[in-house]
Design a protein around this motif. Structure first.
Motif, mmCIF file in Angstrom:
data_model
loop_
_atom_site.group_PDB
_atom_site.id
_atom_site.type_symbol
_atom_site.label_atom_id
_atom_site.label_comp_id
_atom_site.label_asym_id
_atom_site.label_seq_id
_atom_site.Cartn_x
_atom_site.Cartn_y
_atom_site.Cartn_z
ATOM 1 N N ASP A 197 22.077 38.271 38.114
ATOM 2 C CA ASP A 197 21.972 38.232 36.664
ATOM 3 C C ASP A 197 23.343 38.553 36.100
ATOM 4 N N GLY A 198 23.708 37.854 35.041
ATOM 5 C CA GLY A 198 24.999 38.110 34.427
ATOM 6 C C GLY A 198 24.904 38.080 32.920
ATOM 7 N N PRO A 205 38.670 40.726 42.146
ATOM 8 C CA PRO A 205 39.161 40.477 43.501
ATOM 9 C C PRO A 205 39.516 41.761 44.241
ATOM 10 N N GLY A 206 39.011 41.850 45.472
ATOM 11 C CA GLY A 206 39.299 42.982 46.331
ATOM 12 C C GLY A 206 38.430 44.207 46.094
ATOM 13 N N LEU A 207 37.497 44.142 45.117
ATOM 14 C CA LEU A 207 36.682 45.305 44.798
ATOM 15 C C LEU A 207 35.196 45.062 45.019
ATOM 16 N N GLY A 208 34.830 43.887 45.519
ATOM 17 C CA GLY A 208 33.424 43.532 45.668
ATOM 18 C C GLY A 208 32.685 44.347 46.704
ATOM 19 N N ASN A 209 33.241 44.459 47.890
ATOM 20 C CA ASN A 209 32.541 45.150 48.972
ATOM 21 C C ASN A 209 33.058 46.581 49.065
ATOM 22 N N GLY A 217 28.283 43.059 47.302
ATOM 23 C CA GLY A 217 29.099 43.334 46.120
ATOM 24 C C GLY A 217 28.639 42.533 44.920
ATOM 25 N N GLY A 218 27.980 41.384 45.163
ATOM 26 C CA GLY A 218 27.420 40.588 44.074
ATOM 27 C C GLY A 218 28.360 40.431 42.903
ATOM 28 N N VAL A 219 27.939 40.923 41.748
ATOM 29 C CA VAL A 219 28.731 40.753 40.535
ATOM 30 C C VAL A 219 30.052 41.523 40.591
ATOM 31 N N ARG A 220 30.155 42.487 41.469
ATOM 32 C CA ARG A 220 31.430 43.211 41.625
ATOM 33 C C ARG A 220 32.548 42.279 42.085
#
Length: 168
Positions: free
Chosen positions: A118-119, A157-161, A150-153
């Motif tokens: 969801d966004g 870039p570089g912060l998702g997981n 990480g989905g919407v994270r």
């Protein structure tokens, strides 16, 4: 509200609008540039710009509308929706997005989605490009990306997981 494409489309009852919630406050519309098959926008009928502009009744109804719409998407033959959209593309970019969605459906054997993202781009700094609130519902399939953690994270870039920490 004048010059609002969503308000005009809702008024005109365009074919891409395929859902109306039981409270008659929201509509669901197929995204013309889908990032995944079945990508849908849930849009308040009343012109509001931000989530905080919804009235109490709308705030109480929006979550139920999202849940109902997700079930509708899961029960829909998304390939037929993509084929219908290809017959009336909005432009060459729309055609590319729809063709990419069809390719993914082929890889996923046209099965229903396994999950959803969801966004809500709630303000210009958050990426909102239309001045009318709209909630993105994006179907997802196991294996549609290499690592969905990480989905919407992942918009950063570089912060998702977060299990891996900051990736540079």
């Amino acid at each position: 509200m004048t010059n609002c494409s969503f308000c005009e489309e809702i008024q005109a009852k365009i074919p891409e609008i395929y859902f109306e919630d039981e409270t008659n406050q929201f509509v669901g519309m197929w995204e013309i540039n889908p990032v995944r098959p079945g990508h849908t926008l849930l849009i308040p009928k009343r012109h509001v710009r931000l989530l905080s502009d919804l009235n109490e009744r709308e705030l109480q109804s929006i979550a139920k509308a999202v849940v109902t719409l997700k079930q509708y998407i899961a029960d829909t033959d998304l390939r037929s929706i993509c084929d219908m959209m290809l017959k009336k593309p909005v432009g060459p970019k729309s055609t590319e997005f729809i063709a990419q969605a069809i390719d993914l459906l082929k890889k996923m054997d046209n099965r229903p989605p396994d999950a959803f993202n969801d966004g809500l781009n709630d303000g210009e700094a958050a990426g909102q490009t239309k001045d009318h609130l709209h909630w993105h519902i994006i179907p997802r399939w196991s294996g549609d990306v290499q690592d969905p953690r990480g989905g919407v994270r992942n918009m950063f870039p570089g912060l998702g997981n977060y299990h891996k920490g900051v990736q540079k």
